[in-house]
Design an enzyme around this catalytic site. Structure first.
Site, PDB file in Angstrom:
ATOM      1  N   CYS A  57      18.920  16.354 -21.389  1.00  0.00           N
ATOM      2  CA  CYS A  57      19.372  15.041 -21.860  1.00  0.00           C
ATOM      3  C   CYS A  57      19.037  14.813 -23.329  1.00  0.00           C
ATOM      4  O   CYS A  57      19.724  14.058 -24.017  1.00  0.00           O
ATOM      5  CB  CYS A  57      18.717  13.934 -21.040  1.00  0.00           C
ATOM      6  SG  CYS A  57      18.783  14.150 -19.256  1.00  0.00           S
ATOM      7  N   ASP A  89      13.251  13.307 -15.600  1.00  0.00           N
ATOM      8  CA  ASP A  89      13.198  12.834 -14.218  1.00  0.00           C
ATOM      9  C   ASP A  89      13.601  13.933 -13.246  1.00  0.00           C
ATOM     10  O   ASP A  89      13.024  14.083 -12.174  1.00  0.00           O
ATOM     11  CB  ASP A  89      14.125  11.634 -14.042  1.00  0.00           C
ATOM     12  CG  ASP A  89      13.559  10.367 -14.649  1.00  0.00           C
ATOM     13  OD1 ASP A  89      12.477  10.439 -15.255  1.00  0.00           O
ATOM     14  OD2 ASP A  89      14.201   9.315 -14.529  1.00  0.00           O
ATOM     15  N   CYS A 130      17.521  10.785 -21.672  1.00  0.00           N
ATOM     16  CA  CYS A 130      17.164  10.693 -20.255  1.00  0.00           C
ATOM     17  C   CYS A 130      16.897   9.239 -19.856  1.00  0.00           C
ATOM     18  O   CYS A 130      16.719   8.364 -20.701  1.00  0.00           O
ATOM     19  CB  CYS A 130      15.959  11.587 -19.949  1.00  0.00           C
ATOM     20  SG  CYS A 130      15.791  12.004 -18.191  1.00  0.00           S
ATOM     21  N   ASP A 131      16.833   9.004 -18.556  1.00  0.00           N
ATOM     22  CA  ASP A 131      16.925   7.659 -17.990  1.00  0.00           C
ATOM     23  C   ASP A 131      16.029   6.603 -18.631  1.00  0.00           C
ATOM     24  O   ASP A 131      16.461   5.487 -18.892  1.00  0.00           O
ATOM     25  CB  ASP A 131      16.590   7.701 -16.498  1.00  0.00           C
ATOM     26  CG  ASP A 131      17.597   8.492 -15.694  1.00  0.00           C
ATOM     27  OD1 ASP A 131      18.509   9.080 -16.292  1.00  0.00           O
ATOM     28  OD2 ASP A 131      17.459   8.532 -14.461  1.00  0.00           O
ATOM     29  N   LYS A 132      14.754   6.918 -18.855  1.00  0.00           N
ATOM     30  CA  LYS A 132      13.825   5.882 -19.320  1.00  0.00           C
ATOM     31  C   LYS A 132      13.872   5.688 -20.828  1.00  0.00           C
ATOM     32  O   LYS A 132      13.339   4.717 -21.350  1.00  0.00           O
ATOM     33  CB  LYS A 132      12.391   6.215 -18.889  1.00  0.00           C
ATOM     34  CG  LYS A 132      12.226   6.477 -17.410  1.00  0.00           C
ATOM     35  CD  LYS A 132      12.888   5.402 -16.556  1.00  0.00           C
ATOM     36  CE  LYS A 132      12.937   5.788 -15.091  1.00  0.00           C
ATOM     37  NZ  LYS A 132      13.749   6.972 -14.795  1.00  0.00           N
ATOM     38  N   GLU A 453      11.092   7.726  -8.075  1.00  0.00           N
ATOM     39  CA  GLU A 453      12.425   7.799  -7.486  1.00  0.00           C
ATOM     40  C   GLU A 453      12.421   8.719  -6.270  1.00  0.00           C
ATOM     41  O   GLU A 453      11.641   9.663  -6.192  1.00  0.00           O
ATOM     42  CB  GLU A 453      13.432   8.321  -8.513  1.00  0.00           C
ATOM     43  CG  GLU A 453      13.681   7.357  -9.649  1.00  0.00           C
ATOM     44  CD  GLU A 453      14.670   7.882 -10.659  1.00  0.00           C
ATOM     45  OE1 GLU A 453      15.101   7.097 -11.517  1.00  0.00           O
ATOM     46  OE2 GLU A 453      15.017   9.089 -10.604  1.00  0.00           O
ATOM     47  N   SER A 479      16.969   7.335  -7.645  1.00  0.00           N
ATOM     48  CA  SER A 479      17.754   7.857  -8.747  1.00  0.00           C
ATOM     49  C   SER A 479      19.156   7.263  -8.684  1.00  0.00           C
ATOM     50  O   SER A 479      19.636   6.872  -7.609  1.00  0.00           O
ATOM     51  CB  SER A 479      17.846   9.382  -8.628  1.00  0.00           C
ATOM     52  OG  SER A 479      18.912   9.884  -9.395  1.00  0.00           O
TER      53      SER A 479
END
Length: 563
Positions: A57, A89, A130-132, A453, A479
């Site tokens: 990512c 993640d 990435c997600d965070k 998650e 997720s």
């Protein structure tokens, strides 16, 4: 961009370093970095890069940061790149490392705020992958309230295996298929080797693409940047233009509080519902709103969910990925459709200096013949797929994602596990049967800690063919790649004595998305008796970042914030 007053001094904070003989030592440091006399007359622009080699990512974001720096310099700024962390993640999933994922959001926000505050920088371009990264960057932007633009690093290409497109969720689900005996080891290995073909965030409407879309809908990203792929010239252009745009925001005196209003958050929620986004959007948008000072609650998600149809045929429950949406016209084309039908607030200001409606007027509609976005009058679901549940198991609320489900009501006996690992082992060893409701508790923000998650365990259920015949509830989270009869963010969490802590094997649990209910068929008197016998367990960590996080973090119903 709107014409700006070029006479105004844009050094709104850096002037304390740029001027005065007493700041000679401060400027000496900057000269060693390449600053010249003329640079001290320019605004200093922070370029927050989340570059890292720990995840696809973010692996390309170093070059994107340099493009943002070039754009800011061309527009008249004096840009400086600095880094913050990321975690993967996907790599952490299903391990103890996943407990660090949500806390990394706070570390990212804290670190960006720290550098911007310490160095007295005037404006910010933040680039996340990435997600965070995305909510972390946005929380920092909100706290700072300096002119800022967020840029998404972009989505990954689909993988290909034996003539079909696959992605990282294919790999997670393959574990359950292999355990069931549906595929052999060679097939499992082939999926592993082909699921992630390069740079970019997970390809479906998972958390990264969900949050990128939400941030663009909120007006904090340039039009189209949320759906432009990672490995494309368009993504590099996004970053260059973001560097230019942030200087224009300085010139116009536009701050995040001018853009991130209550109506802007409503636009973000609307787009998430329409596209069928991740349950994590609820958690992150609550946290961002808290940081900017906007009153946002689960009731707002509930209200918007009831009026916005689900029209995005996107993974995990649909057929397509973000790159397909990009080819179909991108997120702005979806917003253009929603605006025309009255679902969005078109008068909201954006980082272009124009309103959302003005931006979308310049964007082409969805391409004829595309199938990623279905017509509004023939939606996949009449209402949004992210449903807020309440009941005697979740008096402060819980979140379910019901897109793609054939049945939205489920009642079954509880199989209770104090942690994800115990539940995973039980499922792999066939101790969970069709009709059961798996309960995974002590995985909330405090109890986890870090609210890990549950993609690993839910994907195994899907891979074993139990995705709709087994329910799952947890005070942890999921997720964006999770699908099935699952409910997360159960509040209050077990660690603080929420009703989920009082469940026992065999208790009949009802998940009803239509009635928005999460309940257990146990009397109030019996729950009270069990509460008398319950004792709060000690926190899992007593030192370090997770211990600090567990002591500070709020309920998931408030965004799991730490300030």
């Amino acid at each position: 961009m709107v014409p700006a007053d070029s006479k105004r001094d844009l050094r709104i904070r850096s002037i304390v370093i740029s001027e005065g003989s007493e700041r000679t030592p401060n400027r000496a440091y900057l000269r060693s970095l390449g600053f010249r006399d003329e640079d001290f007359q320019k605004p200093m622009i922070g370029i927050a890069s989340t570059w890292s080699e720990v995840t696809p990512c973010n692996v390309h974001i170093d070059e994107l940061a340099r493009r943002a720096k070039a754009g800011a310099r061309e527009a008249g700024g004096a840009p400086i790149i600095f880094n913050t962390i990321t975690v993967s993640d996907g790599i952490a999933m299903g391990t103890e490392g996943m407990r660090y994922s949500l806390p990394s959001r706070e570390v990212i926000a804290d670190s960006i705020e720290t550098v911007m505050g310490a160095e007295r920088l005037d404006a910010l371009v933040a680039i996340g992958g990435c997600d965070k990264n995305m909510p972390g960057c946005m929380i920092a932007i909100s706290r700072l309230n300096l002119p800022a633009v967020f840029v998404y690093g972009g989505t990954i290409r689909p993988g290909e295996w034996k003539g079909r497109n696959i992605d990282i969720v294919s790999a997670f689900e393959a574990v359950g298929q292999y355990n069931k005996g549906a595929i052999d080891r060679d097939e499992l290995y082939g999926i592993e080797c082909h699921a992630c073909p390069g740079a970019g965030s997970c390809g479906g409407m998972y958390t990264a693409n969900t949050m990128a879309s939400a941030i663009e809908a909120m007006g904090m990203s340039l039009p189209g940047s949320s759906s432009n792929p990672a490995e494309s010239p368009l993504k590099a252009e996004d970053c260059f233009k973001a560097g230019q745009a942030v200087v224009c925001l300085l010139e116009q005196g536009i701050s995040p509080k001018d853009i991130m209003t209550k109506k802007a958050f409503e636009n973000a929620i609307t787009v998430v519902m329409a596209l069928g986004g991740s349950t994590n959007a609820v958690l992150h948008l609550l946290a961002i709103a808290h940081s900017i000072g906007v009153e946002l609650s689960l009731d707002d998600f509930d209200r918007i969910q009831k009026r916005v149809p689900h029209i995005g045929d996107l993974k995990p429950s649909g057929r397509y990925v973000m790159e397909d949406l990009h080819r179909a016209g991108g997120v702005p084309a979806v917003m253009k459709l929603l605006l025309e039908k009255g679902y969005l607030h078109g008068d909201c200001l954006t980082v272009t200096g124009k309103t959302l409606a003005e931006n979308l007027a310049e964007w082409e509609p969805l391409k004829p013949g595309q199938q990623v976005i279905v017509p509004l009058d023939k939606p996949l679901r009449e209402t949004g797929p992210l449903v807020i549940l309440r009941g005697n198991l979740a008096p402060e609320g819980a979140v379910a994602k019901v897109s793609g489900l054939k049945q939205t009501r489920f009642t079954g006996p509880a199989k209770v596990f104090d942690g994800e690992q115990a539940a995973t082992e039980a499922i792999l060893n066939d101790r969970v049967q069709p009709g059961d409701v798996v309960v995974i508790r002590y995985e909330g923000p405090k109890g986890g800690p870090g609210m890990p998650e549950m993609l690993s365990v839910t994907a195994i259920l899907v891979g074993k063919g139990l995705g709709e015949s087994v329910g799952l509830i947890t005070d942890g989270r999921f997720s964006g790649g999770t699908h099935g009869m699952v409910v997360g963010h159960v509040c209050p969490e077990a660690q603080v004595g929420g009703p989920i802590a009082l469940l026992q094997d065999g208790d009949l649990i009802t998940i009803d998305a239509d009635r928005q209910e999460l309940s257990v068929a146990v009397s109030d008197e019996e729950l009270a008796r069990r509460r008398q016998a319950w004792q709060e367990p000690p926190l899992r960590y007593q030192r370090g970042v997770l211990a600090k996080y567990a002591r500070l973090v709020s309920s998931a119903s408030r965004g799991a914030v730490t300030d």
